[in-house]
Write a protein that holds these residues in place. Structure first.
Motif, PDB file in Angstrom:
ATOM      1  N   ILE A 308      46.143  50.982  51.553  1.00  0.00           N
ATOM      2  CA  ILE A 308      45.491  51.008  50.240  1.00  0.00           C
ATOM      3  C   ILE A 308      44.495  52.154  50.093  1.00  0.00           C
ATOM      4  O   ILE A 308      44.498  52.890  49.105  1.00  0.00           O
ATOM      5  CB  ILE A 308      44.779  49.663  49.980  1.00  0.00           C
ATOM      6  CG1 ILE A 308      45.809  48.536  49.829  1.00  0.00           C
ATOM      7  CG2 ILE A 308      43.887  49.747  48.736  1.00  0.00           C
ATOM      8  CD1 ILE A 308      45.186  47.159  49.663  1.00  0.00           C
ATOM      9  N   GLU A 326      44.304  46.309  43.746  1.00  0.00           N
ATOM     10  CA  GLU A 326      45.358  46.418  44.737  1.00  0.00           C
ATOM     11  C   GLU A 326      45.485  45.129  45.550  1.00  0.00           C
ATOM     12  O   GLU A 326      46.590  44.668  45.852  1.00  0.00           O
ATOM     13  CB  GLU A 326      45.072  47.597  45.675  1.00  0.00           C
ATOM     14  CG  GLU A 326      44.995  48.953  44.996  1.00  0.00           C
ATOM     15  CD  GLU A 326      46.276  49.294  44.251  1.00  0.00           C
ATOM     16  OE1 GLU A 326      47.347  49.326  44.891  1.00  0.00           O
ATOM     17  OE2 GLU A 326      46.213  49.502  43.022  1.00  0.00           O
ATOM     18  N   TYR A 369      53.154  44.083  49.915  1.00  0.00           N
ATOM     19  CA  TYR A 369      52.367  45.021  49.106  1.00  0.00           C
ATOM     20  C   TYR A 369      53.206  46.232  48.717  1.00  0.00           C
ATOM     21  O   TYR A 369      53.240  46.635  47.548  1.00  0.00           O
ATOM     22  CB  TYR A 369      51.127  45.460  49.885  1.00  0.00           C
ATOM     23  CG  TYR A 369      50.343  46.555  49.212  1.00  0.00           C
ATOM     24  CD1 TYR A 369      49.512  46.278  48.130  1.00  0.00           C
ATOM     25  CD2 TYR A 369      50.426  47.881  49.653  1.00  0.00           C
ATOM     26  CE1 TYR A 369      48.788  47.290  47.498  1.00  0.00           C
ATOM     27  CE2 TYR A 369      49.718  48.889  49.035  1.00  0.00           C
ATOM     28  CZ  TYR A 369      48.901  48.593  47.961  1.00  0.00           C
ATOM     29  OH  TYR A 369      48.198  49.592  47.332  1.00  0.00           O
ATOM     30  N   LYS A 373      54.823  47.698  44.902  1.00  0.00           N
ATOM     31  CA  LYS A 373      54.392  48.969  44.326  1.00  0.00           C
ATOM     32  C   LYS A 373      55.606  49.831  44.010  1.00  0.00           C
ATOM     33  O   LYS A 373      56.707  49.622  44.522  1.00  0.00           O
ATOM     34  CB  LYS A 373      53.487  49.721  45.303  1.00  0.00           C
ATOM     35  CG  LYS A 373      52.261  48.955  45.762  1.00  0.00           C
ATOM     36  CD  LYS A 373      51.223  48.815  44.672  1.00  0.00           C
ATOM     37  CE  LYS A 373      50.545  50.128  44.405  1.00  0.00           C
ATOM     38  NZ  LYS A 373      49.497  50.013  43.359  1.00  0.00           N
TER      39      LYS A 373
END
Length: 386
Positions: A308, A326, A369, A373
């Motif tokens: 991140i 995030e 994650y 994205k």
């Protein structure tokens, strides 16, 4: 000087370096603790680290004492002392006083006067010294190696070197490292910067970890409130600094060894503030009730930090909000305080601080994650994280 305040011993001086020669001599068991203190690791009210010795191990001390009380004993292990600069060495006269690598003479050690301040500190052998003191043989002669210095940093440096191959508590070693500026073995030097940053995270009032990190110098009362093991934080930092894919890696110049500790602190502080705000019910809770500040949670979230934070401009006033955004991506799948982790089929409280579970949880969070994205999310100029 009053002769009653001097302890004289025949000694051999070994000149290994000009600044700090080594003195070899002997003391009786009852004399050892009369002239030498054990410098326990602690912190003052101003949060300054003092001392360096770990807590005494009563079982080990009793085992040594029982052996010394026996009939046929051999006790060749020397005690290593640091003696104050009030100590003087007088070389013997005669042609055979330096016919080998050592110089013979008399060591004069100033005994505690009215002030009661002892002239020596035990650098290595505290358990043996305490065992000798409680044995039934107070006059047992003990071999001693000593050097003269008032400098606490030199004492700490020697303590770390002497014990580097022994099973010292890792937390004790890492807390001492930032206090030693002398050259260290590479494996100890690699942990110096992470330990320094760990101290910053624990000491700074604006840090999300302020007084939450458990270190060897913590008092029993503070330890009860400190929820995070310092090794978990240090390992998280060290992994990110040393890996080319870590978000902290660019802030250490591998060629010169220079490190931007302030920038690293800011990155970690912003990220973990966002973690705290994203998971308020799991923060500040005992690891038995939440796995977020447990070793496995810290390491896994640390690896997610590496994914991140490269895209977050820490000078941006909105950086905290951006990191929270995030983290909201993975929030729905997290089971820090209850439930079962999807895909892993592991109950929240079954996660342990072992490599296998750290690896499983890290991969799960990162995979979810990254899959959530898109390249546009990460690289378009409109994205305020860049």
């Amino acid at each position: 000087m009053n002769n009653k305040l001097l302890l004289r011993r025949s000694a051999v001086r070994l000149d290994q370096s000009g600044a700090h020669p080594i003195y070899q001599f002997s003391l009786r068991g009852d004399e050892l603790l009369e002239i030498a203190d054990i410098s326990r690791i602690d912190r003052t009210s101003e949060n300054i680290l003092t001392g360096y010795q770990r807590p005494a191990v009563k079982k080990h001390i009793q085992e040594i004492s029982d052996y010394l009380d026996g009939e046929e004993i051999i006790f060749p292990n020397s005690i290593i002392l640091a003696l104050s600069s009030s100590t003087k060495f007088k070389q013997s006269r005669g042609p055979r006083t330096n016919d080998g690598p050592g110089v013979t003479g008399t060591l004069e050690i100033q005994l505690p006067g009215v002030s009661g301040r002892k002239p020596g500190w035990i650098v290595d052998g505290q358990q043996r010294a305490l065992a000798i003191a409680q044995s039934k043989k107070p006059h047992l002669p003990i071999p001693v190696n000593a050097f003269v210095t008032d400098d606490l940093e030199i004492q700490r440096d020697q303590f770390l070197r002497v014990n580097s191959a022994k099973p010292l508590p890792r937390g004790l070693v890492t807390e001492l490292l930032p206090e030693v500026s002398l050259a260290l073995p590479s494996r100890l030097a690699a942990r110096r910067i992470p330990s320094l940053i760990c101290s910053m995270l624990n000491d700074e009032k604006d840090s999300p970890f302020h007084k939450l990190i458990r270190r060897p110098s913590c008092s029993d009362e503070i330890s009860k409130q400190a929820l995070v093991a310092d090794n978990s934080i240090i390992n998280m930092i060290q992994e990110s600094i040393s890996s080319p894919t870590g978000c902290l890696f660019p802030y250490r110049n591998m060629a010169t060894g220079e490190t931007d500790c302030n920038a690293i602190y800011e990155i970690i502080a912003i990220y973990w503030k966002a973690v705290r705000q994203t998971f308020p019910n799991a923060w500040g809770v005992s690891p038995t009730k939440s796995r977020l500040l447990h070793g496995v949670g810290v390491r896994a979230m640390g690896r997610l930090m590496d994914k991140i934070m490269p895209y977050i401009n820490i000078s941006n006033r909105q950086s905290l909000v951006l990191v929270e955004r995030e983290l909201q991506i993975i929030a729905p799948i997290c089971r820090w305080t209850e439930g079962t982790w999807d895909e892993l089929s592991i109950e929240w409280n079954e996660l342990q601080n072992v490599p296998r579970h750290i690896h499983l949880l890290s991969n799960f969070l990162i995979r979810y994650y990254v899959k959530s994205k898109t390249p546009k999310d990460l690289f378009t100029p409109e994205n305020p994280t860049t």
